[in-house]
Design an enzyme around this catalytic site. Sequence first.
Site, mmCIF file in Angstrom:
data_model
loop_
_atom_site.group_PDB
_atom_site.id
_atom_site.type_symbol
_atom_site.label_atom_id
_atom_site.label_comp_id
_atom_site.label_asym_id
_atom_site.label_seq_id
_atom_site.Cartn_x
_atom_site.Cartn_y
_atom_site.Cartn_z
ATOM 1 N N PHE A 191 4.931 -1.736 -11.095
ATOM 2 C CA PHE A 191 4.887 -0.650 -12.088
ATOM 3 C C PHE A 191 3.534 0.069 -12.128
ATOM 4 O O PHE A 191 3.304 0.879 -13.018
ATOM 5 C CB PHE A 191 5.225 -1.194 -13.478
ATOM 6 C CG PHE A 191 6.653 -1.677 -13.584
ATOM 7 C CD1 PHE A 191 7.701 -0.772 -13.681
ATOM 8 C CD2 PHE A 191 6.952 -3.025 -13.560
ATOM 9 C CE1 PHE A 191 9.024 -1.203 -13.763
ATOM 10 C CE2 PHE A 191 8.275 -3.474 -13.641
ATOM 11 C CZ PHE A 191 9.313 -2.556 -13.746
ATOM 12 N N GLU A 194 -0.502 5.308 -9.499
ATOM 13 C CA GLU A 194 -1.656 5.693 -8.683
ATOM 14 C C GLU A 194 -2.685 6.381 -9.581
ATOM 15 O O GLU A 194 -2.331 7.067 -10.538
ATOM 16 C CB GLU A 194 -1.212 6.616 -7.549
ATOM 17 C CG GLU A 194 -0.539 5.828 -6.449
ATOM 18 C CD GLU A 194 -0.011 6.713 -5.328
ATOM 19 O OE1 GLU A 194 -0.632 7.736 -5.013
ATOM 20 O OE2 GLU A 194 1.046 6.356 -4.778
ATOM 21 N N ASN A 253 11.203 4.666 -13.790
ATOM 22 C CA ASN A 253 10.737 5.929 -13.216
ATOM 23 C C ASN A 253 11.592 7.100 -13.675
ATOM 24 O O ASN A 253 11.085 8.201 -13.924
ATOM 25 C CB ASN A 253 10.697 5.841 -11.690
ATOM 26 C CG ASN A 253 9.381 5.241 -11.217
ATOM 27 O OD1 ASN A 253 8.491 4.979 -12.030
ATOM 28 N ND2 ASN A 253 9.245 5.025 -9.928
ATOM 29 N N GLY A 300 4.443 20.424 -13.068
ATOM 30 C CA GLY A 300 5.533 19.585 -12.540
ATOM 31 C C GLY A 300 5.016 18.250 -12.052
ATOM 32 O O GLY A 300 3.860 18.134 -11.660
ATOM 33 N N CYS A 305 7.139 8.668 -5.812
ATOM 34 C CA CYS A 305 8.186 7.844 -6.429
ATOM 35 C C CYS A 305 9.183 8.571 -7.321
ATOM 36 O O CYS A 305 10.385 8.342 -7.192
ATOM 37 C CB CYS A 305 7.535 6.727 -7.230
ATOM 38 S SG CYS A 305 6.629 5.583 -6.182
ATOM 39 N N GLN A 307 10.605 11.597 -7.840
ATOM 40 C CA GLN A 307 11.740 12.341 -7.278
ATOM 41 C C GLN A 307 12.621 11.419 -6.429
ATOM 42 O O GLN A 307 13.841 11.388 -6.581
ATOM 43 C CB GLN A 307 11.218 13.511 -6.455
ATOM 44 C CG GLN A 307 12.341 14.271 -5.799
ATOM 45 C CD GLN A 307 11.850 15.524 -5.126
ATOM 46 O OE1 GLN A 307 11.096 16.308 -5.709
ATOM 47 N NE2 GLN A 307 12.257 15.743 -3.907
ATOM 48 N N LYS A 308 11.972 10.655 -5.572
ATOM 49 C CA LYS A 308 12.701 9.750 -4.667
ATOM 50 C C LYS A 308 13.558 8.760 -5.460
ATOM 51 O O LYS A 308 14.727 8.545 -5.150
ATOM 52 C CB LYS A 308 11.671 9.006 -3.807
ATOM 53 C CG LYS A 308 12.131 7.721 -3.183
ATOM 54 C CD LYS A 308 11.054 7.145 -2.284
ATOM 55 C CE LYS A 308 10.120 6.150 -2.932
ATOM 56 N NZ LYS A 308 10.700 4.853 -3.245
HETATM 57 P P1 NAI Z 1 3.133 3.483 1.911
HETATM 58 O O1 NAI Z 1 3.871 4.393 2.818
HETATM 59 O O2 NAI Z 1 1.780 3.859 1.423
HETATM 60 O O3 NAI Z 1 2.970 2.040 2.608
HETATM 61 C C1 NAI Z 1 3.983 1.371 3.268
HETATM 62 C C2 NAI Z 1 3.365 0.686 4.485
HETATM 63 O O4 NAI Z 1 4.322 -0.193 5.049
HETATM 64 C C3 NAI Z 1 2.956 1.647 5.602
HETATM 65 O O5 NAI Z 1 1.571 1.511 5.862
HETATM 66 C C4 NAI Z 1 3.815 1.199 6.788
HETATM 67 O O6 NAI Z 1 3.133 1.306 8.028
HETATM 68 C C5 NAI Z 1 4.081 -0.241 6.443
HETATM 69 N N1 NAI Z 1 5.247 -0.822 7.114
HETATM 70 C C6 NAI Z 1 6.477 -0.274 7.308
HETATM 71 N N2 NAI Z 1 7.278 -1.158 7.935
HETATM 72 C C7 NAI Z 1 6.546 -2.281 8.138
HETATM 73 C C8 NAI Z 1 6.822 -3.547 8.732
HETATM 74 N N3 NAI Z 1 8.029 -3.854 9.222
HETATM 75 N N4 NAI Z 1 5.821 -4.467 8.783
HETATM 76 C C9 NAI Z 1 4.603 -4.191 8.282
HETATM 77 N N5 NAI Z 1 4.288 -3.023 7.700
HETATM 78 C C10 NAI Z 1 5.249 -2.079 7.632
HETATM 79 O O7 NAI Z 1 4.106 3.217 0.690
HETATM 80 P P2 NAI Z 1 3.716 2.794 -0.812
HETATM 81 O O8 NAI Z 1 3.360 3.986 -1.625
HETATM 82 O O9 NAI Z 1 2.790 1.629 -0.770
HETATM 83 O O10 NAI Z 1 5.133 2.310 -1.350
HETATM 84 C C11 NAI Z 1 5.716 1.092 -0.908
HETATM 85 C C12 NAI Z 1 6.904 0.788 -1.806
HETATM 86 O O11 NAI Z 1 6.448 0.591 -3.151
HETATM 87 C C13 NAI Z 1 7.939 1.908 -1.866
HETATM 88 O O12 NAI Z 1 9.217 1.326 -1.996
HETATM 89 C C14 NAI Z 1 7.590 2.629 -3.159
HETATM 90 O O13 NAI Z 1 8.705 3.260 -3.738
HETATM 91 C C15 NAI Z 1 7.132 1.479 -4.031
HETATM 92 N N6 NAI Z 1 6.206 1.850 -5.105
HETATM 93 C C16 NAI Z 1 5.220 2.779 -4.890
HETATM 94 C C17 NAI Z 1 4.328 3.100 -5.903
HETATM 95 C C18 NAI Z 1 3.250 4.099 -5.682
HETATM 96 O O14 NAI Z 1 2.631 4.506 -6.659
HETATM 97 N N7 NAI Z 1 2.987 4.529 -4.461
HETATM 98 C C19 NAI Z 1 4.405 2.464 -7.231
HETATM 99 C C20 NAI Z 1 5.440 1.467 -7.321
HETATM 100 C C21 NAI Z 1 6.314 1.203 -6.299
#
Ligand code: NAI
Length: 502
Positions: A191, A194, A253, A300, A305, A307-308
């Site tokens: 939760f 950023e 969200n 906006g 997160c 929109q997705k």
């Molecule tokens: P991100 O795109 O910054 O990081 C994901 C990372 O996973 C990438 O660096 C990618 O190279 C790596 N990756 C992909 N497949 C892999 C594998 N098989 N083995 C190792 N590494 C792998 O994404 P982010 O923002 O960290 O989001 C991750 C998840 O957390 C998403 O589901 C998102 O919805 C959720 N989330 C994101 C938030 C945010 O504020 N960014 C807050 C809460 C949840």
Amino acid sequence: MASVDSLPSGAVTPASERLSRPLDSIDIPHKQVKKICCLGAGYVGGPTCAVIAYKSPNVIVTIVDLNKARIDAWNSDDLPIYEPGLEEVVKSVRGKNLFFSTDVDTAIKEADLIFVSVNTPTKKSGIGKGYAADLGYVESATRHIAKVAESDKIVVEKSTVPCRTAQSMRKILESNGKPGARFDILSNPEFLAEGTAIRDLFAPDRVLIGSLDTPNGRAAAASLADVYANWVPRKQVITMNLWSSELSKLAANALLAQRISSINALSAICEATGADVDEVSYAVGLDSRIGPKFLKASVGFGGSCFQKDILNLVYLSESLHLPDVAEYWRQVVEMNESQKRRFTQRIISSLFNTLTGKRLAVLGFAFKKDTGDTRESAAITLIKYFRQEQAKIALYDPKVEESQIWFDLAEPGVVDDVTALKKQVTITSSAYEAAAGADAIVICTEWDEFRDTKLDYEKIYATMNKPAFIFDGRLILNQKKLEKIGFKVECIGRSRLEESFE
Ligand code: NAI
């Protein structure tokens, strides 16, 4: 007449009556977690597991990623993401009990508990295109665990996923895992927001752990709860069934984004009537049933997160044959798009109905302050509209890398678009440089450094074309003060002063 004392207090029903599992359901024998692996060193995996390492000196945490450049950056002085407080946390434990690596196999093999924190973007093609979550990365990470693991693992779904994804992960692990290796799946949605990730991780409102209601499921939840108990009060660690936990993240969200779209819808009424959206949001936010947070009108919401996850909920609703529910949530996203169009229209009409050849100083490109993340940033859409109107854009953001800006603004697959783009858009190194010779300033991100207490707007005014306009898309400026300098100031959710009914 009922006395005030006899009226319902409005208190929330206690957890014991709402949660299907008692809070002490995890007071059972369980394994101690000594080694953690996190798949995905992104905005969630990086900060979350860095804080776990920082707060749990007895646990060894290895964060792995397939992206070598990202891991190299985590191991350098220049971390791949900007987040207040993150650098101090990482630097104090890196090399002690926190490691960043591309050696995914070893990290999986050695860990007792594995977080899956990989990306779950909206699908770009196929069934559910534009709505459903692309679970390809989650699946491939899960298959990787099954292939490599030689002993029992607790696998924790940290990524935001649609309801019942844990079930699919379990099937993959059970049908592909090595004999003798048992897997328990938990859902532990993140939760954090950023820009305030470290603060949120240090003092979360709650930690949610979903598990199967079996002895093994509850014991796995207890093992993870112990890790959080290193710094989070026990009563804030909530356990529930897997599907409730998965849906709670999408629900949180959706509700947060809905508040923004609601106040933005009201901002349109304010602009048309002379009401002031900041006053309205202050007044309604004092109602304890509504509360003050997430009621700031703006150009906006953005970020990776909101929109997705809402589109994901829309898709889930449609799949469950609930078209009215799907339509209800879809409207939250539509209102967000409409707000950007309306703001652009206001800029065009204020600038005498044409932007052709005019210089617009766009201040801010990140989707909000205190982050360098630009995913779904409103600025990207606005600049696209300004380009279509043949404006010249001078852009400044304190944290976003130049290469990221070009990447976000270029139309994918359009030959020569970057050349055309660079004729229309200039990236500058300060707000002053962006504003020099501009017809208007457009505030897209609420960075503190753009406030009228930080920037010298008299100096800026002197360098701009006249009449000099400011369009405040974040309500961070003192309109009257800037009007006194000579600016024509247009704010979201406020009618032009001379047109209001004061
Ligand atoms: P991100 O795109 O910054 O990081 C994901 C990372 O996973 C990438 O660096 C990618 O190279 C790596 N990756 C992909 N497949 C892999 C594998 N098989 N083995 C190792 N590494 C792998 O994404 P982010 O923002 O960290 O989001 C991750 C998840 O957390 C998403 O589901 C998102 O919805 C959720 N989330 C994101 C938030 C945010 O504020 N960014 C807050 C809460 C949840």
